[in-house]
Design a protein around this motif. Sequence first.
Motif, PDB file in Angstrom:
ATOM      1  N   ILE A  44       3.870   0.061  -3.333  1.00  0.00           N
ATOM      2  CA  ILE A  44       3.857  -1.164  -2.524  1.00  0.00           C
ATOM      3  C   ILE A  44       4.498  -2.305  -3.302  1.00  0.00           C
ATOM      4  CG2 ILE A  44       2.406  -2.920  -1.436  1.00  0.00           C
ATOM      5  CD1 ILE A  44       0.498  -0.643  -0.624  1.00  0.00           C
ATOM      6  N   ALA A  45       4.102  -2.485  -4.549  1.00  0.00           N
ATOM      7  CA  ALA A  45       4.701  -3.532  -5.376  1.00  0.00           C
ATOM      8  C   ALA A  45       6.198  -3.287  -5.538  1.00  0.00           C
ATOM      9  CB  ALA A  45       4.023  -3.595  -6.738  1.00  0.00           C
ATOM     10  N   ALA A  46       6.583  -2.026  -5.746  1.00  0.00           N
ATOM     11  CA  ALA A  46       8.002  -1.698  -5.894  1.00  0.00           C
ATOM     12  C   ALA A  46       8.770  -2.032  -4.621  1.00  0.00           C
ATOM     13  CB  ALA A  46       8.160  -0.217  -6.242  1.00  0.00           C
ATOM     14  N   TYR A  47       8.206  -1.691  -3.477  1.00  0.00           N
ATOM     15  CA  TYR A  47       8.833  -1.989  -2.188  1.00  0.00           C
ATOM     16  C   TYR A  47       9.069  -3.495  -2.044  1.00  0.00           C
ATOM     17  CZ  TYR A  47       9.343  -2.447   2.874  1.00  0.00           C
ATOM     18  OH  TYR A  47       9.799  -2.758   4.133  1.00  0.00           O
ATOM     19  N   LEU A  48       8.051  -4.282  -2.352  1.00  0.00           N
ATOM     20  CA  LEU A  48       8.171  -5.739  -2.214  1.00  0.00           C
ATOM     21  C   LEU A  48       9.169  -6.313  -3.212  1.00  0.00           C
ATOM     22  CD1 LEU A  48       4.386  -6.527  -1.656  1.00  0.00           C
ATOM     23  CD2 LEU A  48       6.200  -6.471   0.087  1.00  0.00           C
ATOM     24  N   LEU A  49       9.171  -5.805  -4.425  1.00  0.00           N
ATOM     25  CA  LEU A  49      10.121  -6.272  -5.435  1.00  0.00           C
ATOM     26  C   LEU A  49      11.553  -5.914  -5.070  1.00  0.00           C
ATOM     27  CD1 LEU A  49       7.988  -5.443  -8.566  1.00  0.00           C
ATOM     28  CD2 LEU A  49       8.829  -7.730  -7.962  1.00  0.00           C
ATOM     29  N   TYR A  50      11.765  -4.700  -4.560  1.00  0.00           N
ATOM     30  CA  TYR A  50      13.112  -4.334  -4.115  1.00  0.00           C
ATOM     31  C   TYR A  50      13.547  -5.213  -2.947  1.00  0.00           C
ATOM     32  CZ  TYR A  50      14.086  -0.227  -7.011  1.00  0.00           C
ATOM     33  OH  TYR A  50      14.381   0.607  -8.058  1.00  0.00           O
ATOM     34  N   GLY A  51      12.608  -5.599  -2.094  1.00  0.00           N
ATOM     35  CA  GLY A  51      12.938  -6.513  -1.002  1.00  0.00           C
ATOM     36  C   GLY A  51      13.400  -7.861  -1.524  1.00  0.00           C
ATOM     37  N   ILE A  68      11.733   4.182  -0.586  1.00  0.00           N
ATOM     38  CA  ILE A  68      10.322   4.120  -0.994  1.00  0.00           C
ATOM     39  C   ILE A  68       9.427   4.222   0.230  1.00  0.00           C
ATOM     40  CG2 ILE A  68       8.517   2.608  -1.923  1.00  0.00           C
ATOM     41  CD1 ILE A  68      10.727   1.506  -3.834  1.00  0.00           C
ATOM     42  N   PHE A  69       9.734   3.447   1.249  1.00  0.00           N
ATOM     43  CA  PHE A  69       8.928   3.444   2.466  1.00  0.00           C
ATOM     44  C   PHE A  69       8.885   4.834   3.087  1.00  0.00           C
ATOM     45  CE2 PHE A  69       7.988   2.713   6.939  1.00  0.00           C
ATOM     46  CZ  PHE A  69       6.962   1.783   6.871  1.00  0.00           C
ATOM     47  N   GLU A  70      10.029   5.496   3.132  1.00  0.00           N
ATOM     48  CA  GLU A  70      10.127   6.784   3.814  1.00  0.00           C
ATOM     49  C   GLU A  70       9.606   7.962   2.996  1.00  0.00           C
ATOM     50  OE1 GLU A  70      14.252   7.020   4.936  1.00  0.00           O
ATOM     51  OE2 GLU A  70      13.929   5.758   6.717  1.00  0.00           O
ATOM     52  N   THR A  71       9.712   7.885   1.666  1.00  0.00           N
ATOM     53  CA  THR A  71       9.415   9.086   0.879  1.00  0.00           C
ATOM     54  C   THR A  71       8.332   8.934  -0.181  1.00  0.00           C
ATOM     55  OG1 THR A  71      11.115   8.652  -0.792  1.00  0.00           O
ATOM     56  CG2 THR A  71      11.791   9.887   1.175  1.00  0.00           C
ATOM     57  N   ARG A  72       7.990   7.716  -0.570  1.00  0.00           N
ATOM     58  CA  ARG A  72       7.062   7.558  -1.694  1.00  0.00           C
ATOM     59  C   ARG A  72       5.707   6.960  -1.304  1.00  0.00           C
ATOM     60  NH1 ARG A  72       9.958   7.717  -6.773  1.00  0.00           N
ATOM     61  NH2 ARG A  72       7.910   7.610  -7.716  1.00  0.00           N
ATOM     62  N   MET A  73       5.584   6.517  -0.069  1.00  0.00           N
ATOM     63  CA  MET A  73       4.337   5.897   0.374  1.00  0.00           C
ATOM     64  C   MET A  73       3.536   6.834   1.260  1.00  0.00           C
ATOM     65  SD  MET A  73       5.262   2.023   1.467  1.00  0.00           S
ATOM     66  CE  MET A  73       5.800   0.828   0.285  1.00  0.00           C
ATOM     67  N   GLN A  77      -0.384   3.341   2.864  1.00  0.00           N
ATOM     68  CA  GLN A  77       0.441   2.373   2.145  1.00  0.00           C
ATOM     69  C   GLN A  77       1.501   1.777   3.057  1.00  0.00           C
ATOM     70  OE1 GLN A  77       1.519   5.074  -1.033  1.00  0.00           O
ATOM     71  NE2 GLN A  77       0.271   3.923  -2.508  1.00  0.00           N
ATOM     72  N   ARG A  78       2.056   2.576   3.952  1.00  0.00           N
ATOM     73  CA  ARG A  78       3.030   2.047   4.922  1.00  0.00           C
ATOM     74  C   ARG A  78       2.372   1.001   5.809  1.00  0.00           C
ATOM     75  NH1 ARG A  78       4.352   7.780   5.772  1.00  0.00           N
ATOM     76  NH2 ARG A  78       6.095   8.206   4.390  1.00  0.00           N
ATOM     77  N   GLN A  79       1.178   1.294   6.282  1.00  0.00           N
ATOM     78  CA  GLN A  79       0.454   0.330   7.112  1.00  0.00           C
ATOM     79  C   GLN A  79       0.166  -0.950   6.316  1.00  0.00           C
ATOM     80  OE1 GLN A  79      -0.381   0.383  10.358  1.00  0.00           O
ATOM     81  NE2 GLN A  79       0.731   2.289  10.572  1.00  0.00           N
ATOM     82  N   ASP A  80      -0.278  -0.783   5.074  1.00  0.00           N
ATOM     83  CA  ASP A  80      -0.584  -1.942   4.232  1.00  0.00           C
ATOM     84  C   ASP A  80       0.644  -2.815   4.007  1.00  0.00           C
ATOM     85  OD1 ASP A  80      -3.174  -0.959   4.054  1.00  0.00           O
ATOM     86  OD2 ASP A  80      -2.921  -0.198   1.994  1.00  0.00           O
ATOM     87  N   VAL A  81       1.783  -2.196   3.716  1.00  0.00           N
ATOM     88  CA  VAL A  81       2.989  -2.979   3.449  1.00  0.00           C
ATOM     89  C   VAL A  81       3.473  -3.680   4.720  1.00  0.00           C
ATOM     90  CG1 VAL A  81       4.898  -1.324   3.769  1.00  0.00           C
ATOM     91  CG2 VAL A  81       5.015  -2.994   1.950  1.00  0.00           C
ATOM     92  N   LEU A  82       3.333  -3.033   5.857  1.00  0.00           N
ATOM     93  CA  LEU A  82       3.719  -3.689   7.110  1.00  0.00           C
ATOM     94  C   LEU A  82       2.843  -4.913   7.370  1.00  0.00           C
ATOM     95  CD1 LEU A  82       4.478  -0.598   9.368  1.00  0.00           C
ATOM     96  CD2 LEU A  82       6.122  -2.202   8.368  1.00  0.00           C
ATOM     97  N   MET A  83       1.571  -4.819   7.052  1.00  0.00           N
ATOM     98  CA  MET A  83       0.669  -5.964   7.218  1.00  0.00           C
ATOM     99  C   MET A  83       1.050  -7.098   6.251  1.00  0.00           C
ATOM    100  SD  MET A  83      -1.356  -5.224   9.699  1.00  0.00           S
ATOM    101  CE  MET A  83      -2.702  -6.359   9.527  1.00  0.00           C
ATOM    102  N   ILE A  84       1.400  -6.756   5.028  1.00  0.00           N
ATOM    103  CA  ILE A  84       1.809  -7.761   4.048  1.00  0.00           C
ATOM    104  C   ILE A  84       3.080  -8.470   4.512  1.00  0.00           C
ATOM    105  CG2 ILE A  84       2.712  -8.083   1.704  1.00  0.00           C
ATOM    106  CD1 ILE A  84       0.828  -5.719   0.884  1.00  0.00           C
ATOM    107  N   VAL A  85       4.050  -7.696   4.953  1.00  0.00           N
ATOM    108  CA  VAL A  85       5.324  -8.268   5.388  1.00  0.00           C
ATOM    109  C   VAL A  85       5.096  -9.144   6.626  1.00  0.00           C
ATOM    110  CG1 VAL A  85       7.581  -7.698   6.359  1.00  0.00           C
ATOM    111  CG2 VAL A  85       6.737  -6.460   4.360  1.00  0.00           C
ATOM    112  N   GLN A  86       4.290  -8.658   7.552  1.00  0.00           N
ATOM    113  CA  GLN A  86       4.019  -9.436   8.776  1.00  0.00           C
ATOM    114  C   GLN A  86       3.303 -10.747   8.437  1.00  0.00           C
ATOM    115  OE1 GLN A  86       1.266  -7.649  11.568  1.00  0.00           O
ATOM    116  NE2 GLN A  86       2.422  -8.520  13.281  1.00  0.00           N
TER     117      GLN A  86
END
Length: 89
Positions: A44-51, A68-73, A77-86
């Motif tokens: 999740i942290a990696a996804y946000l940092l790459y963003g 990362i979203f497609e293969t490492r989460m 974690q996908r749900q959590d990151v979508l909530m963070i981004v939203q």
Amino acid sequence: MRADKLGPAERQLLEDHAQQKEPRSLEALAWCKLNGIGWPADPIAAYLLYGAAAALGVPKAKANQIAIFETRMTQQQRQDVLMIVQASH
């Protein structure tokens, strides 16, 4: 930065530069957090940092973020990151 670990001073330096929105440092920190180099692995942290790196024009950062979203989460974690981004918009 050694390939397998970071010392405390290296971790702090990398975080300091990433906080200053230095593109290469954001990308390096994302890679480290994704792969558990210097910190526990955190996709999740990696996804946000790459963003953040992608927003600064780092080549391939967006592609890495998608991978990362497609293969490492997990599904959770996908749900959590979508909530963070939203919540940040």
